[in-house]
Scaffold this motif. Structure first.
Motif, PDB file in Angstrom:
ATOM      1  N   GLY A 196       8.125   5.139   0.818  1.00 41.59           N
ATOM      2  CA  GLY A 196       6.721   4.809   0.602  1.00 41.59           C
ATOM      3  C   GLY A 196       5.816   5.916   1.090  1.00 41.59           C
ATOM      4  N   GLY A 197       4.538   5.810   0.731  1.00 39.51           N
ATOM      5  CA  GLY A 197       3.565   6.789   1.165  1.00 39.51           C
ATOM      6  C   GLY A 197       3.459   7.968   0.209  1.00 39.51           C
ATOM      7  N   PRO A 198       2.442   8.810   0.429  1.00 40.40           N
ATOM      8  CA  PRO A 198       2.146   9.893  -0.511  1.00 40.40           C
ATOM      9  C   PRO A 198       2.709  11.260  -0.130  1.00 40.40           C
ATOM     10  CG  PRO A 198       0.300   9.615   0.972  1.00 40.40           C
ATOM     11  CD  PRO A 198       1.372   8.626   1.423  1.00 40.40           C
ATOM     12  N   SER A 199       3.500  11.349   0.941  1.00 40.50           N
ATOM     13  CA  SER A 199       3.794  12.662   1.524  1.00 40.50           C
ATOM     14  C   SER A 199       4.815  13.491   0.760  1.00 40.50           C
ATOM     15  CB  SER A 199       4.264  12.492   2.974  1.00 40.50           C
ATOM     16  OG  SER A 199       5.484  11.786   3.030  1.00 40.50           O
ATOM     17  N   ALA A 200       5.479  12.920  -0.253  1.00 40.34           N
ATOM     18  CA  ALA A 200       6.481  13.694  -1.000  1.00 40.34           C
ATOM     19  C   ALA A 200       5.878  14.408  -2.207  1.00 40.34           C
ATOM     20  CB  ALA A 200       7.616  12.776  -1.459  1.00 40.34           C
ATOM     21  N   GLY A 201       4.570  14.286  -2.404  1.00 39.50           N
ATOM     22  CA  GLY A 201       3.943  14.833  -3.604  1.00 39.50           C
ATOM     23  C   GLY A 201       4.216  16.309  -3.832  1.00 39.50           C
ATOM     24  N   LEU A 202       4.054  17.137  -2.787  1.00 41.40           N
ATOM     25  CA  LEU A 202       4.265  18.570  -2.935  1.00 41.40           C
ATOM     26  C   LEU A 202       5.690  18.877  -3.377  1.00 41.40           C
ATOM     27  CD1 LEU A 202       3.581  21.574  -2.573  1.00 41.40           C
ATOM     28  CD2 LEU A 202       4.170  21.320  -0.143  1.00 41.40           C
ATOM     29  N   MET A 203       6.679  18.256  -2.736  1.00 44.40           N
ATOM     30  CA  MET A 203       8.071  18.576  -3.047  1.00 44.40           C
ATOM     31  C   MET A 203       8.466  18.077  -4.424  1.00 44.40           C
ATOM     32  SD  MET A 203       8.466  20.293  -0.425  1.00 44.40           S
ATOM     33  CE  MET A 203      10.127  20.871  -0.774  1.00 44.40           C
ATOM     34  N   PHE A 204       7.902  16.955  -4.867  1.00 44.85           N
ATOM     35  CA  PHE A 204       8.161  16.508  -6.238  1.00 44.85           C
ATOM     36  C   PHE A 204       7.600  17.513  -7.246  1.00 44.85           C
ATOM     37  CE2 PHE A 204       8.252  11.800  -4.817  1.00 44.85           C
ATOM     38  CZ  PHE A 204       9.628  11.841  -4.685  1.00 44.85           C
ATOM     39  N   ALA A 205       6.395  18.001  -6.990  1.00 42.09           N
ATOM     40  CA  ALA A 205       5.779  18.969  -7.904  1.00 42.09           C
ATOM     41  C   ALA A 205       6.616  20.242  -7.987  1.00 42.09           C
ATOM     42  CB  ALA A 205       4.357  19.292  -7.445  1.00 42.09           C
ATOM     43  N   LEU A 206       7.072  20.740  -6.842  1.00 40.27           N
ATOM     44  CA  LEU A 206       7.899  21.945  -6.836  1.00 40.27           C
ATOM     45  C   LEU A 206       9.228  21.708  -7.552  1.00 40.27           C
ATOM     46  CD1 LEU A 206       7.285  23.162  -3.171  1.00 40.27           C
ATOM     47  CD2 LEU A 206       6.447  24.239  -5.274  1.00 40.27           C
ATOM     48  N   GLY A 207       9.816  20.540  -7.338  1.00 41.11           N
ATOM     49  CA  GLY A 207      11.070  20.223  -8.016  1.00 41.11           C
ATOM     50  C   GLY A 207      10.914  20.192  -9.525  1.00 41.11           C
ATOM     51  N   LEU A 208       9.824  19.625  -9.991  1.00 41.94           N
ATOM     52  CA  LEU A 208       9.579  19.572 -11.436  1.00 41.94           C
ATOM     53  C   LEU A 208       9.381  20.975 -12.009  1.00 41.94           C
ATOM     54  CD1 LEU A 208       7.212  16.470 -11.587  1.00 41.94           C
ATOM     55  CD2 LEU A 208       9.526  16.628 -12.534  1.00 41.94           C
ATOM     56  N   ILE A 209       8.615  21.796 -11.306  1.00 47.11           N
ATOM     57  CA  ILE A 209       8.401  23.173 -11.775  1.00 47.11           C
ATOM     58  C   ILE A 209       9.733  23.914 -11.843  1.00 47.11           C
ATOM     59  CG2 ILE A 209       7.385  25.400 -11.159  1.00 47.11           C
ATOM     60  CD1 ILE A 209       5.011  23.823  -9.982  1.00 47.11           C
ATOM     61  N   ASP A 210      10.575  23.722 -10.827  1.00 46.15           N
ATOM     62  CA  ASP A 210      11.865  24.402 -10.800  1.00 46.15           C
ATOM     63  C   ASP A 210      12.730  24.004 -11.992  1.00 46.15           C
ATOM     64  OD1 ASP A 210      13.749  26.130  -9.862  1.00 46.15           O
ATOM     65  OD2 ASP A 210      14.233  25.025  -8.044  1.00 46.15           O
ATOM     66  N   LYS A 211      12.721  22.731 -12.345  1.00 43.79           N
ATOM     67  CA  LYS A 211      13.541  22.261 -13.456  1.00 43.79           C
ATOM     68  C   LYS A 211      12.985  22.703 -14.819  1.00 43.79           C
ATOM     69  CE  LYS A 211      15.867  18.240 -11.475  1.00 43.79           C
ATOM     70  NZ  LYS A 211      17.208  18.572 -11.980  1.00 43.79           N
ATOM     71  N   GLU A 223       0.829  -1.207   0.000  1.00 43.57           N
ATOM     72  CA  GLU A 223       0.000   0.000   0.000  1.00 43.57           C
ATOM     73  C   GLU A 223       0.863   1.256   0.000  1.00 43.57           C
ATOM     74  OE1 GLU A 223      -2.746  -0.105   3.215  1.00 43.57           O
ATOM     75  OE2 GLU A 223      -3.953  -1.731   2.359  1.00 43.57           O
ATOM     76  N   ASN A 224       1.940   1.246   0.786  1.00 43.49           N
ATOM     77  CA  ASN A 224       2.835   2.399   0.821  1.00 43.49           C
ATOM     78  C   ASN A 224       3.485   2.634  -0.540  1.00 43.49           C
ATOM     79  OD1 ASN A 224       2.394   3.074   3.505  1.00 43.49           O
ATOM     80  ND2 ASN A 224       4.050   1.787   4.261  1.00 43.49           N
ATOM     81  N   ALA A 225       3.865   1.529  -1.204  1.00 44.64           N
ATOM     82  CA  ALA A 225       4.479   1.647  -2.527  1.00 44.64           C
ATOM     83  C   ALA A 225       3.480   2.205  -3.541  1.00 44.64           C
ATOM     84  CB  ALA A 225       5.009   0.292  -2.992  1.00 44.64           C
ATOM     85  N   GLU A 226       2.225   1.748  -3.467  1.00 41.50           N
ATOM     86  CA  GLU A 226       1.200   2.237  -4.389  1.00 41.50           C
ATOM     87  C   GLU A 226       0.903   3.718  -4.141  1.00 41.50           C
ATOM     88  OE1 GLU A 226      -2.056  -0.394  -3.758  1.00 41.50           O
ATOM     89  OE2 GLU A 226      -1.169  -2.049  -4.906  1.00 41.50           O
ATOM     90  N   GLU A 227       0.858   4.124  -2.874  1.00 38.04           N
ATOM     91  CA  GLU A 227       0.620   5.527  -2.551  1.00 38.04           C
ATOM     92  C   GLU A 227       1.773   6.398  -3.048  1.00 38.04           C
ATOM     93  OE1 GLU A 227       0.063   5.492   1.661  1.00 38.04           O
ATOM     94  OE2 GLU A 227      -2.118   5.300   1.507  1.00 38.04           O
ATOM     95  N   PHE A 228       2.988   5.890  -2.943  1.00 35.64           N
ATOM     96  CA  PHE A 228       4.148   6.640  -3.419  1.00 35.64           C
ATOM     97  C   PHE A 228       4.086   6.818  -4.934  1.00 35.64           C
ATOM     98  CE2 PHE A 228       8.783   6.802  -4.564  1.00 35.64           C
ATOM     99  CZ  PHE A 228       9.046   8.028  -3.989  1.00 35.64           C
ATOM    100  N   SER A 229       3.724   5.751  -5.629  1.00 37.53           N
ATOM    101  CA  SER A 229       3.598   5.827  -7.086  1.00 37.53           C
ATOM    102  C   SER A 229       2.493   6.799  -7.485  1.00 37.53           C
ATOM    103  CB  SER A 229       3.314   4.436  -7.656  1.00 37.53           C
ATOM    104  OG  SER A 229       3.127   4.488  -9.053  1.00 37.53           O
ATOM    105  N   SER A 230       1.367   6.738  -6.780  1.00 42.02           N
ATOM    106  CA  SER A 230       0.251   7.637  -7.074  1.00 42.02           C
ATOM    107  C   SER A 230       0.636   9.088  -6.815  1.00 42.02           C
ATOM    108  CB  SER A 230      -0.960   7.251  -6.221  1.00 42.02           C
ATOM    109  OG  SER A 230      -2.039   8.133  -6.437  1.00 42.02           O
ATOM    110  N   SER A 231       1.421   9.328  -5.760  1.00 42.90           N
ATOM    111  CA  SER A 231       1.830  10.702  -5.444  1.00 42.90           C
ATOM    112  C   SER A 231       2.734  11.255  -6.532  1.00 42.90           C
ATOM    113  CB  SER A 231       2.545  10.751  -4.090  1.00 42.90           C
ATOM    114  OG  SER A 231       3.863  10.236  -4.164  1.00 42.90           O
ATOM    115  N   GLN A 232       3.565  10.417  -7.126  1.00 38.36           N
ATOM    116  CA  GLN A 232       4.420  10.849  -8.230  1.00 38.36           C
ATOM    117  C   GLN A 232       3.571  11.278  -9.422  1.00 38.36           C
ATOM    118  OE1 GLN A 232       7.655   8.157  -9.239  1.00 38.36           O
ATOM    119  NE2 GLN A 232       7.717   7.378  -7.162  1.00 38.36           N
ATOM    120  N   GLU A 233       2.554  10.474  -9.725  1.00 39.52           N
ATOM    121  CA  GLU A 233       1.670  10.796 -10.846  1.00 39.52           C
ATOM    122  C   GLU A 233       0.953  12.128 -10.599  1.00 39.52           C
ATOM    123  OE1 GLU A 233      -0.165   9.295 -14.581  1.00 39.52           O
ATOM    124  OE2 GLU A 233       1.638   8.868 -13.434  1.00 39.52           O
ATOM    125  N   SER A 234       0.431  12.306  -9.397  1.00 33.21           N
ATOM    126  CA  SER A 234      -0.272  13.545  -9.077  1.00 33.21           C
ATOM    127  C   SER A 234       0.664  14.747  -9.127  1.00 33.21           C
ATOM    128  CB  SER A 234      -0.915  13.445  -7.690  1.00 33.21           C
ATOM    129  OG  SER A 234      -1.912  12.455  -7.658  1.00 33.21           O
TER     130      SER A 234
END
Length: 351
Positions: free
Chosen positions: A242-257, A106-117
């Motif tokens: 695992g888990g979904p909590s990195a979603g915000l920082m991934f989004a900001l990192g992508l915008i920065d790049k 479940e943690n792995a699936e949430e992590f993958s979903s957070s990347q997509e979001s």
């Protein structure tokens, strides 16, 4: 004195030997989404121009005791007294009705979903078009759809009615009475991967309905989902998280790049928070431990989901400013204030 000493020794032995139903949280590793991890970039973009990204946008994690670990009473007491540890009921992390493998999955699936979001939210913020399509997310074993529909099939229509959202599928299926048949217009998964699903030939699949045991509505035994297609390749390389909590920082990192203007101004910023496709930031667990981890690595500012502020302010590391955010736009506004020196205007978490 001798009696008291012997009693104390006895109590310590009992405390060490007797397990208690608790688990421990502590500050975990932090990773700069703008940098490298284990020798390769965390965010990898090909097919689109990227820009230099000075500074830090660190995602944060929590270290937790393993599913098989048996905490004793002494360890629990030490954890309760420590400022950089948190002791919680074990069932909070490992529910009794789930195995350790299920929790990990479940943690792995949430992590993958957070990347997509995160990808969707970042590209929408930059006004880069993102295509989406409704798919069969999963097929329940023993239900009528098994063998007829497959995970990854693109659902174009149900009973001749086009579907635009995953929720449309359930609405159209439940218009039937149990025992009636539903006609799905699909692009099979293998064909959809090999070609553009918008132009690929479709086929019709008829599936009978059955009565749902919980409420008696008509169901076929699938879970519809949404799959996004991006105009260029984006990979997020980060193992053992695992888990979904990195979603915000991934989004900001992508915008920065992807954006010409650097977001951080060279500052060390960390944060946490889930994110959905629209850019809404959601709360996470272990906020205090993540703030401690961020400060230990050198962060000066910590992007904090609004719903976590009340908990976060109870144990703020010295030198760290908690910046309250509700949306991706809030986070971008806060970064603009930080890099331009308007720190007095930051929406801080306050006790």
């Amino acid at each position: 004195m001798l009696a008291a000493t012997l009693l104390l020794i006895t109590l310590l032995c009992i405390g060490v030997l007797i397990p208690v139903p608790y688990a421990e949280l502590g500050p975990g590793p932090t990773v700069n989404t703008l940098g490298k991890h284990d020798g390769e970039p965390v965010l990898q973009i090909s097919g689109r121009k990227t820009y230099p990204t000075p500074g830090h946008l660190n995602m944060t994690t929590v270290r937790v005791t393993g599913a098989d670990y048996k905490m004793n009473l002494v360890e629990a007491i030490v954890g309760w007294l420590a400022h950089d540890q948190a002791v919680v009921p074990r069932e909070t992390l490992y529910p009794d009705d789930k195995s350790a493998e299920q929790v990990e999955q479940e943690n792995a699936e949430e992590f993958s979903s957070s990347q997509e979001s995160a990808k969707v939210a970042a590209l929408k913020e930059l006004e880069i078009p993102v295509d989406s399509r409704v798919i069969v997310g999963s097929v329940l074993k023993g239900k009528p759809a098994e063998g007829r529909l497959h995970a990854g099939d693109v659902i174009k229509a149900v009973d001749g009615t086009d579907v635009a959202e995953a929720a449309d599928v359930a609405k159209l299926v439940t218009k039937h009475k149990p025992g009636e048949k539903v006609v799905f217009t699909i692009v099979p998964a293998q064909r959809a991967k090999a070609a553009d699903a918008s132009s690929a030939p479709t086929q019709q699949v008829t599936v009978p309905t059955v009565k749902a045991p919980e409420d008696g509505r008509a169901v076929v035994g699938i879970q519809a989902g949404v799959e996004h297609t991006f105009p260029f390749k984006i990979d997020i390389k980060l193992a053992d998280v695992g888990g979904p909590s990195a979603g915000l920082m991934f989004a900001l990192g992508l915008i920065d790049k992807l954006d010409r203007e650097p977001l951080t101004g060279g500052k060390f910023i960390a944060g946490t928070g889930t994110i959905d496709h629209s850019g809404k930031v959601g709360p996470i667990g272990g906020i205090q431990m993540k703030a401690i981890a961020a400060r230990r690595q050198g962060a000066e500012y910590f992007l904090t989901p609004e719903d976590n502020c009340a908990s976060a302010v109870k144990n703020v590391p010295e030198g760290l400013t908690l910046v309250k955010v509700k949306t991706l736009d809030d986070a971008l506004d806060a970064l603009a204030d930080i890099r331009e020196g308007r720190t007095s205007e930051l929406p801080s978490c306050r006790s």
